[in-house]
Design an enzyme around this catalytic site. Structure first.
Site, PDB file in Angstrom:
ATOM      1  N   GLU A  39       0.799  -1.239   0.000  1.00  0.00           N
ATOM      2  CA  GLU A  39       0.000   0.000   0.000  1.00  0.00           C
ATOM      3  C   GLU A  39       0.829   1.286   0.000  1.00  0.00           C
ATOM      4  O   GLU A  39       0.569   2.202   0.774  1.00  0.00           O
ATOM      5  CB  GLU A  39      -0.949   0.006   1.212  1.00  0.00           C
ATOM      6  CG  GLU A  39      -1.874  -1.193   1.259  1.00  0.00           C
ATOM      7  CD  GLU A  39      -2.858  -1.162   2.428  1.00  0.00           C
ATOM      8  OE1 GLU A  39      -2.701  -0.336   3.327  1.00  0.00           O
ATOM      9  OE2 GLU A  39      -3.794  -1.984   2.418  1.00  0.00           O
ATOM     10  N   GLU A  65      -5.903 -10.537  -1.622  1.00  0.00           N
ATOM     11  CA  GLU A  65      -6.777 -10.390  -0.439  1.00  0.00           C
ATOM     12  C   GLU A  65      -8.244 -10.304  -0.843  1.00  0.00           C
ATOM     13  O   GLU A  65      -8.992  -9.456  -0.369  1.00  0.00           O
ATOM     14  CB  GLU A  65      -6.397  -9.119   0.349  1.00  0.00           C
ATOM     15  CG  GLU A  65      -4.939  -9.042   0.707  1.00  0.00           C
ATOM     16  CD  GLU A  65      -4.569  -7.809   1.532  1.00  0.00           C
ATOM     17  OE1 GLU A  65      -5.470  -7.108   2.029  1.00  0.00           O
ATOM     18  OE2 GLU A  65      -3.364  -7.565   1.692  1.00  0.00           O
TER      19      GLU A  65
HETATM   20  C1  XIL Z   1      -6.519  -6.463   8.227  1.00  0.00           C
HETATM   21  C2  XIL Z   1      -6.901  -7.687   9.072  1.00  0.00           C
HETATM   22  O1  XIL Z   1      -7.780  -8.484   8.331  1.00  0.00           O
HETATM   23  C3  XIL Z   1      -7.539  -7.246  10.373  1.00  0.00           C
HETATM   24  O2  XIL Z   1      -7.738  -8.371  11.231  1.00  0.00           O
HETATM   25  C4  XIL Z   1      -6.649  -6.218  11.079  1.00  0.00           C
HETATM   26  O3  XIL Z   1      -7.313  -5.733  12.220  1.00  0.00           O
HETATM   27  C5  XIL Z   1      -6.298  -5.064  10.155  1.00  0.00           C
HETATM   28  O4  XIL Z   1      -5.712  -5.571   8.960  1.00  0.00           O
HETATM   29  N1  XIL Z   1      -5.102  -4.666   3.641  1.00  0.00           N
HETATM   30  C6  XIL Z   1      -4.077  -5.454   4.137  1.00  0.00           C
HETATM   31  C7  XIL Z   1      -4.348  -6.385   5.267  1.00  0.00           C
HETATM   32  O5  XIL Z   1      -2.997  -5.460   3.558  1.00  0.00           O
HETATM   33  O6  XIL Z   1      -3.213  -6.587   6.070  1.00  0.00           O
HETATM   34  C8  XIL Z   1      -5.491  -5.895   6.112  1.00  0.00           C
HETATM   35  O7  XIL Z   1      -5.787  -6.907   7.095  1.00  0.00           O
HETATM   36  C9  XIL Z   1      -6.713  -5.618   5.248  1.00  0.00           C
HETATM   37  C10 XIL Z   1      -6.405  -4.527   4.257  1.00  0.00           C
END
Ligand code: XIL
Length: 349
Positions: free
Chosen positions: A149, A260
Protein backbone atom coordinates in the site's frame (compact mmCIF):
# COMPACT_ATOMS: atom_id res chain seq x y z
CA UNK A 1 -15.90 -32.83 -11.04
CA UNK A 2 -13.83 -32.01 -8.00
CA UNK A 3 -15.53 -30.77 -4.85
CA UNK A 4 -12.27 -29.29 -3.65
CA UNK A 5 -11.85 -25.65 -4.57
CA UNK A 6 -8.10 -25.57 -5.14
CA UNK A 7 -8.24 -28.76 -7.20
CA UNK A 8 -10.92 -27.27 -9.40
CA UNK A 9 -8.54 -24.44 -10.36
CA UNK A 10 -5.26 -26.36 -10.33
CA UNK A 11 -4.65 -25.84 -14.06
CA UNK A 12 -5.03 -22.08 -13.63
CA UNK A 13 -3.81 -20.74 -10.26
CA UNK A 14 -3.40 -21.62 -6.60
CA UNK A 15 -6.39 -20.74 -4.42
CA UNK A 16 -5.33 -19.37 -1.07
CA UNK A 17 -6.76 -17.96 2.13
CA UNK A 18 -5.70 -15.64 4.91
CA UNK A 19 -5.73 -17.46 8.23
CA UNK A 20 -6.66 -15.78 11.50
CA UNK A 21 -4.65 -16.63 14.62
CA UNK A 22 -7.89 -17.69 16.30
CA UNK A 23 -7.63 -20.88 14.23
CA UNK A 24 -4.17 -22.06 15.30
CA UNK A 25 -3.16 -20.11 18.41
CA UNK A 26 -4.61 -21.24 21.74
CA UNK A 27 -3.39 -17.98 23.30
CA UNK A 28 -5.17 -15.86 20.67
CA UNK A 29 -6.56 -12.65 22.09
CA UNK A 30 -7.92 -9.42 20.76
CA UNK A 31 -6.35 -6.48 22.61
CA UNK A 32 -5.99 -8.69 25.68
CA UNK A 33 -9.46 -10.25 25.47
CA UNK A 34 -9.76 -13.93 24.72
CA UNK A 35 -12.75 -14.89 22.58
CA UNK A 36 -15.29 -17.22 24.30
CA UNK A 37 -14.25 -20.85 23.98
CA UNK A 38 -17.62 -21.98 22.62
CA UNK A 39 -17.27 -19.42 19.80
CA UNK A 40 -13.76 -20.65 19.01
CA UNK A 41 -14.94 -24.27 19.04
CA UNK A 42 -17.87 -23.48 16.75
CA UNK A 43 -15.59 -22.14 14.01
CA UNK A 44 -15.14 -24.32 10.93
CA UNK A 45 -12.45 -22.10 9.40
CA UNK A 46 -9.50 -24.40 10.12
CA UNK A 47 -11.05 -27.49 8.52
CA UNK A 48 -12.38 -25.56 5.54
CA UNK A 49 -9.02 -23.86 4.99
CA UNK A 50 -7.21 -27.20 4.98
CA UNK A 51 -9.74 -28.75 2.62
CA UNK A 52 -10.27 -26.06 0.01
CA UNK A 53 -7.17 -23.85 -0.12
CA UNK A 54 -3.59 -24.72 -1.03
CA UNK A 55 -1.83 -21.47 -0.14
CA UNK A 56 -1.91 -19.88 3.31
CA UNK A 57 -1.02 -16.39 4.49
CA UNK A 58 -1.31 -15.09 8.05
CA UNK A 59 -4.03 -12.46 8.47
CA UNK A 60 -2.01 -10.59 11.11
CA UNK A 61 0.74 -12.66 12.72
CA UNK A 62 3.47 -11.92 10.17
CA UNK A 63 3.09 -8.15 10.30
CA UNK A 64 5.95 -6.09 11.66
CA UNK A 65 4.01 -4.82 14.67
CA UNK A 66 3.64 -8.37 15.98
CA UNK A 67 7.31 -9.23 15.54
CA UNK A 68 9.65 -6.22 15.83
CA UNK A 69 9.08 -5.32 19.46
CA UNK A 70 12.20 -3.19 20.10
CA UNK A 71 15.68 -2.49 18.69
CA UNK A 72 17.28 -5.85 17.77
CA UNK A 73 14.38 -7.62 19.48
CA UNK A 74 12.06 -9.99 17.64
CA UNK A 75 9.04 -11.90 18.89
CA UNK A 76 8.47 -14.73 16.44
CA UNK A 77 6.16 -16.71 18.72
CA UNK A 78 2.96 -16.02 16.82
CA UNK A 79 4.55 -16.18 13.36
CA UNK A 80 6.04 -19.55 14.35
CA UNK A 81 2.58 -20.86 15.27
CA UNK A 82 1.22 -19.78 11.90
CA UNK A 83 4.12 -21.34 9.98
CA UNK A 84 3.78 -24.58 11.95
CA UNK A 85 0.04 -24.76 11.20
CA UNK A 86 0.58 -24.07 7.50
CA UNK A 87 3.45 -26.57 7.22
CA UNK A 88 1.56 -29.30 9.06
CA UNK A 89 -1.37 -28.69 6.72
CA UNK A 90 0.99 -29.19 3.79
CA UNK A 91 0.31 -25.76 2.26
CA UNK A 92 2.39 -23.28 0.31
CA UNK A 93 3.03 -20.17 2.40
CA UNK A 94 3.13 -16.41 1.70
CA UNK A 95 4.58 -13.67 3.90
CA UNK A 96 2.44 -10.55 4.49
CA UNK A 97 4.15 -8.06 4.81
CA UNK A 98 7.60 -6.48 5.26
CA UNK A 99 7.22 -2.70 4.73
CA UNK A 100 3.85 -1.02 5.38
CA UNK A 101 2.63 2.18 7.02
CA UNK A 102 0.00 0.28 9.04
CA UNK A 103 0.59 -2.31 11.72
CA UNK A 104 4.24 -1.31 12.01
CA UNK A 105 5.64 -0.51 15.46
CA UNK A 106 5.86 3.19 16.25
CA UNK A 107 9.37 2.95 17.75
CA UNK A 108 11.05 2.29 14.39
CA UNK A 109 10.13 5.82 13.29
CA UNK A 110 11.50 7.40 16.50
CA UNK A 111 15.01 8.20 17.68
CA UNK A 112 14.36 7.20 21.29
CA UNK A 113 14.90 10.76 22.47
CA UNK A 114 11.53 12.18 21.60
CA UNK A 115 12.39 12.96 17.98
CA UNK A 116 12.06 11.28 14.63
CA UNK A 117 14.42 8.47 13.59
CA UNK A 118 17.18 9.48 11.19
CA UNK A 119 17.31 8.13 7.67
CA UNK A 120 20.22 5.91 8.60
CA UNK A 121 18.48 4.59 11.72
CA UNK A 122 15.27 3.62 9.93
CA UNK A 123 17.15 2.18 6.95
CA UNK A 124 19.30 0.02 9.21
CA UNK A 125 16.29 -1.14 11.26
CA UNK A 126 14.42 -2.07 8.11
CA UNK A 127 17.35 -3.91 6.55
CA UNK A 128 18.00 -5.86 9.75
CA UNK A 129 14.33 -6.75 10.09
CA UNK A 130 14.09 -8.06 6.54
CA UNK A 131 17.30 -10.10 6.97
CA UNK A 132 16.16 -11.54 10.29
CA UNK A 133 12.78 -12.63 8.91
CA UNK A 134 14.45 -14.12 5.83
CA UNK A 135 17.00 -16.02 7.94
CA UNK A 136 14.22 -17.67 9.91
CA UNK A 137 11.62 -18.35 7.22
CA UNK A 138 12.89 -17.88 3.67
CA UNK A 139 13.13 -21.65 3.04
CA UNK A 140 9.39 -22.11 3.48
CA UNK A 141 8.08 -18.86 1.99
CA UNK A 142 7.22 -18.97 -1.72
CA UNK A 143 6.03 -15.38 -2.03
CA UNK A 144 6.54 -12.17 -0.04
CA UNK A 145 4.63 -8.88 0.06
CA UNK A 146 7.72 -6.71 0.24
CA UNK A 147 6.00 -3.32 0.21
CA UNK A 148 2.29 -2.92 0.91
CA UNK A 149 0.00 0.00 0.00
CA UNK A 150 2.70 2.55 -0.85
CA UNK A 151 0.67 4.56 -3.40
CA UNK A 152 -1.53 7.45 -2.26
CA UNK A 153 -5.26 7.21 -2.99
CA UNK A 154 -5.39 10.94 -3.57
CA UNK A 155 -2.16 11.90 -5.29
CA UNK A 156 -1.34 8.58 -6.98
CA UNK A 157 2.34 8.81 -6.13
CA UNK A 158 4.23 7.56 -3.07
CA UNK A 159 2.37 8.17 0.18
CA UNK A 160 3.55 11.00 2.35
CA UNK A 161 2.87 11.92 5.95
CA UNK A 162 -0.47 13.31 4.83
CA UNK A 163 -1.39 9.74 3.85
CA UNK A 164 -0.22 8.43 7.23
CA UNK A 165 3.12 7.11 6.02
CA UNK A 166 6.55 8.11 7.32
CA UNK A 167 8.49 5.73 5.09
CA UNK A 168 9.12 8.14 2.24
CA UNK A 169 9.30 11.08 4.61
CA UNK A 170 12.27 9.61 6.46
CA UNK A 171 13.94 7.39 3.85
CA UNK A 172 13.23 9.25 0.62
CA UNK A 173 11.54 7.85 -2.49
CA UNK A 174 14.03 5.04 -3.07
CA UNK A 175 12.87 3.18 0.05
CA UNK A 176 10.71 0.90 -2.13
CA UNK A 177 13.69 -0.06 -4.32
CA UNK A 178 15.86 -0.70 -1.27
CA UNK A 179 13.23 -2.87 0.41
CA UNK A 180 13.20 -5.10 -2.69
CA UNK A 181 16.99 -5.24 -2.89
CA UNK A 182 17.18 -6.35 0.75
CA UNK A 183 14.26 -8.75 0.29
CA UNK A 184 16.06 -10.39 -2.64
CA UNK A 185 19.04 -11.06 -0.41
CA UNK A 186 16.87 -12.28 2.46
CA UNK A 187 14.45 -14.37 0.35
CA UNK A 188 16.53 -15.42 -2.67
CA UNK A 189 14.06 -18.11 -3.81
CA UNK A 190 10.77 -16.31 -3.17
CA UNK A 191 8.62 -14.31 -5.50
CA UNK A 192 8.76 -10.62 -4.49
CA UNK A 193 5.49 -8.72 -4.59
CA UNK A 194 4.48 -5.05 -4.64
CA UNK A 195 0.97 -5.12 -3.21
CA UNK A 196 -1.81 -2.50 -3.21
CA UNK A 197 -5.57 -1.93 -3.25
CA UNK A 198 -8.02 -0.03 -5.46
CA UNK A 199 -5.80 -0.45 -8.53
CA UNK A 200 -8.76 -1.93 -10.40
CA UNK A 201 -11.07 0.78 -9.01
CA UNK A 202 -9.20 4.10 -9.40
CA UNK A 203 -7.60 4.54 -12.86
CA UNK A 204 -5.25 7.27 -11.59
CA UNK A 205 -3.92 5.04 -8.84
CA UNK A 206 -3.54 2.18 -11.31
CA UNK A 207 -1.43 4.47 -13.50
CA UNK A 208 0.64 5.84 -10.60
CA UNK A 209 1.40 2.31 -9.48
CA UNK A 210 2.24 1.39 -13.09
CA UNK A 211 4.80 4.16 -13.31
CA UNK A 212 6.39 3.11 -10.04
CA UNK A 213 6.69 -0.56 -10.94
CA UNK A 214 7.79 0.18 -14.52
CA UNK A 215 10.56 2.39 -13.18
CA UNK A 216 11.60 -0.34 -10.78
CA UNK A 217 11.86 -2.86 -13.63
CA UNK A 218 13.92 -0.39 -15.68
CA UNK A 219 16.27 0.16 -12.74
CA UNK A 220 16.76 -3.60 -12.39
CA UNK A 221 14.98 -3.82 -9.03
CA UNK A 222 14.00 -7.46 -8.32
CA UNK A 223 10.23 -7.06 -8.26
CA UNK A 224 8.56 -9.91 -10.16
CA UNK A 225 4.91 -9.73 -9.15
CA UNK A 226 2.11 -7.23 -8.65
CA UNK A 227 -0.38 -8.03 -5.89
CA UNK A 228 -3.95 -6.80 -6.33
CA UNK A 229 -5.68 -6.91 -2.95
CA UNK A 230 -9.16 -7.02 -4.58
CA UNK A 231 -11.30 -5.81 -1.69
CA UNK A 232 -14.27 -5.12 -3.93
CA UNK A 233 -18.06 -5.28 -3.74
CA UNK A 234 -20.99 -6.94 -5.49
CA UNK A 235 -21.26 -4.09 -8.01
CA UNK A 236 -17.92 -2.39 -8.48
CA UNK A 237 -15.59 -2.36 -10.26
CA UNK A 238 -16.64 -3.77 -13.64
CA UNK A 239 -14.94 -7.01 -14.65
CA UNK A 240 -13.44 -5.14 -17.63
CA UNK A 241 -11.57 -2.87 -15.22
CA UNK A 242 -10.15 -5.89 -13.39
CA UNK A 243 -9.10 -7.43 -16.68
CA UNK A 244 -7.50 -4.19 -17.89
CA UNK A 245 -5.56 -3.87 -14.63
CA UNK A 246 -4.20 -7.42 -14.75
CA UNK A 247 -3.14 -7.01 -18.38
CA UNK A 248 -1.53 -3.60 -17.82
CA UNK A 249 0.92 -5.05 -15.30
CA UNK A 250 1.21 -8.35 -17.16
CA UNK A 251 2.39 -6.46 -20.23
CA UNK A 252 5.38 -5.22 -18.22
CA UNK A 253 6.48 -8.84 -17.94
CA UNK A 254 5.31 -9.07 -14.34
CA UNK A 255 3.21 -11.81 -12.80
CA UNK A 256 -0.02 -10.75 -11.13
CA UNK A 257 -1.61 -12.34 -8.07
CA UNK A 258 -4.83 -11.51 -6.25
CA UNK A 259 -3.78 -11.25 -2.63
CA UNK A 260 -6.78 -10.39 -0.44
CA UNK A 261 -10.02 -11.00 -2.28
CA UNK A 262 -13.43 -10.42 -0.77
CA UNK A 263 -16.69 -9.19 -2.31
CA UNK A 264 -18.64 -7.02 0.11
CA UNK A 265 -22.43 -6.93 -0.05
CA UNK A 266 -22.22 -3.19 0.69
CA UNK A 267 -21.50 -0.83 -2.16
CA UNK A 268 -21.34 2.37 -0.11
CA UNK A 269 -19.48 3.32 3.02
CA UNK A 270 -22.64 5.07 4.33
CA UNK A 271 -25.00 2.18 3.58
CA UNK A 272 -26.98 1.06 6.62
CA UNK A 273 -26.83 -2.50 7.93
CA UNK A 274 -29.15 -4.69 5.86
CA UNK A 275 -30.51 -8.22 5.70
CA UNK A 276 -28.43 -10.42 3.51
CA UNK A 277 -31.13 -11.92 1.33
CA UNK A 278 -31.02 -14.86 -1.06
CA UNK A 279 -31.13 -12.35 -3.90
CA UNK A 280 -27.96 -10.66 -2.64
CA UNK A 281 -26.19 -14.00 -2.22
CA UNK A 282 -27.16 -15.03 -5.75
CA UNK A 283 -25.88 -11.74 -7.13
CA UNK A 284 -22.64 -12.23 -5.24
CA UNK A 285 -22.32 -15.73 -6.69
CA UNK A 286 -22.76 -14.42 -10.22
CA UNK A 287 -20.20 -11.70 -9.56
CA UNK A 288 -17.61 -14.16 -8.23
CA UNK A 289 -18.28 -16.43 -11.21
CA UNK A 290 -17.72 -13.69 -13.80
CA UNK A 291 -14.55 -12.48 -12.10
CA UNK A 292 -13.19 -16.01 -11.88
CA UNK A 293 -13.82 -16.45 -15.61
CA UNK A 294 -11.62 -13.38 -16.12
CA UNK A 295 -9.01 -14.82 -13.72
CA UNK A 296 -8.96 -18.09 -15.70
CA UNK A 297 -8.42 -16.18 -18.92
CA UNK A 298 -5.54 -14.20 -17.43
CA UNK A 299 -4.03 -17.41 -16.03
CA UNK A 300 -4.15 -18.88 -19.54
CA UNK A 301 -2.49 -15.67 -20.75
CA UNK A 302 0.36 -16.58 -18.41
CA UNK A 303 -0.13 -13.56 -16.14
CA UNK A 304 -2.27 -14.52 -13.13
CA UNK A 305 -0.69 -17.02 -10.75
CA UNK A 306 -2.61 -17.05 -7.45
CA UNK A 307 -5.98 -16.02 -6.05
CA UNK A 308 -6.07 -15.61 -2.28
CA UNK A 309 -9.18 -14.85 -0.23
CA UNK A 310 -8.91 -12.56 2.80
CA UNK A 311 -10.39 -15.06 5.20
CA UNK A 312 -12.27 -18.36 5.07
CA UNK A 313 -15.79 -17.93 6.51
CA UNK A 314 -17.86 -14.78 6.89
CA UNK A 315 -17.73 -15.29 10.68
CA UNK A 316 -14.16 -13.99 10.88
CA UNK A 317 -14.06 -11.54 7.96
CA UNK A 318 -12.40 -8.21 8.70
CA UNK A 319 -15.20 -6.63 6.62
CA UNK A 320 -17.60 -7.23 9.52
CA UNK A 321 -15.90 -4.22 11.09
CA UNK A 322 -14.53 -2.32 8.11
CA UNK A 323 -15.21 0.33 6.92
CA UNK A 324 -18.08 0.43 9.44
CA UNK A 325 -17.60 -1.10 12.88
CA UNK A 326 -20.23 -3.70 13.76
CA UNK A 327 -22.19 -3.46 10.46
CA UNK A 328 -21.33 -7.03 9.56
CA UNK A 329 -20.81 -8.27 6.01
CA UNK A 330 -20.78 -11.51 4.06
CA UNK A 331 -17.96 -11.20 1.52
CA UNK A 332 -16.54 -14.75 1.36
CA UNK A 333 -17.51 -18.19 0.01
CA UNK A 334 -18.60 -19.74 3.33
CA UNK A 335 -21.20 -18.31 5.71
CA UNK A 336 -20.94 -17.63 9.46
CA UNK A 337 -21.60 -21.28 10.25
CA UNK A 338 -19.14 -22.55 7.65
CA UNK A 339 -21.81 -23.56 5.15
CA UNK A 340 -21.06 -23.27 1.44
CA UNK A 341 -22.70 -20.15 -0.01
CA UNK A 342 -24.13 -19.80 -3.53
CA UNK A 343 -20.80 -18.21 -4.52
CA UNK A 344 -18.96 -21.38 -3.55
CA UNK A 345 -21.45 -23.53 -5.45
CA UNK A 346 -20.97 -21.37 -8.53
CA UNK A 347 -17.18 -21.51 -8.40
CA UNK A 348 -17.04 -25.27 -7.89
CA UNK A 349 -19.56 -26.16 -10.65
C1 XIL B 1 -6.52 -6.46 8.23
C2 XIL B 1 -6.90 -7.69 9.07
O1 XIL B 1 -7.78 -8.48 8.33
C3 XIL B 1 -7.54 -7.25 10.37
O2 XIL B 1 -7.74 -8.37 11.23
C4 XIL B 1 -6.65 -6.22 11.08
O3 XIL B 1 -7.31 -5.73 12.22
C5 XIL B 1 -6.30 -5.06 10.15
O4 XIL B 1 -5.71 -5.57 8.96
N1 XIL B 1 -5.10 -4.67 3.64
C6 XIL B 1 -4.08 -5.45 4.14
C7 XIL B 1 -4.35 -6.38 5.27
O5 XIL B 1 -3.00 -5.46 3.56
O6 XIL B 1 -3.21 -6.59 6.07
C8 XIL B 1 -5.49 -5.90 6.11
O7 XIL B 1 -5.79 -6.91 7.09
C9 XIL B 1 -6.71 -5.62 5.25
C10 XIL B 1 -6.41 -4.53 4.26
Amino acid sequence: MSEILFEKYKDYFRVGAAISGIIYDEDFNFFGHKPPQDFVKSLKDGDIAKKHFNLFVAENDTKMQRIYTAEDTYDFSRADKFIKFAKESGKDIRWHTLVWHNQSPQWIFEDGKGGRASKQQLAERTRKYIMEVGKRYSDVICSVDVVNECISDKKFNLRTEEDHSLWQEILGPDYVDNAFIWAKEAFPKSSLVLNDYNLEVIPGKRQGFYELVKGMKERGIPVDTVGLQMHINIEDPAVEEIEKTIELYGNLGLNVIVTEMDVSVYTQMEEAKKDITQEILDRQAERYYKIFECFKKEAKNGILKDVIFWGVTDALSWKNNFPVRGRGDAPLLFDNKGNEKPAFAKLIK
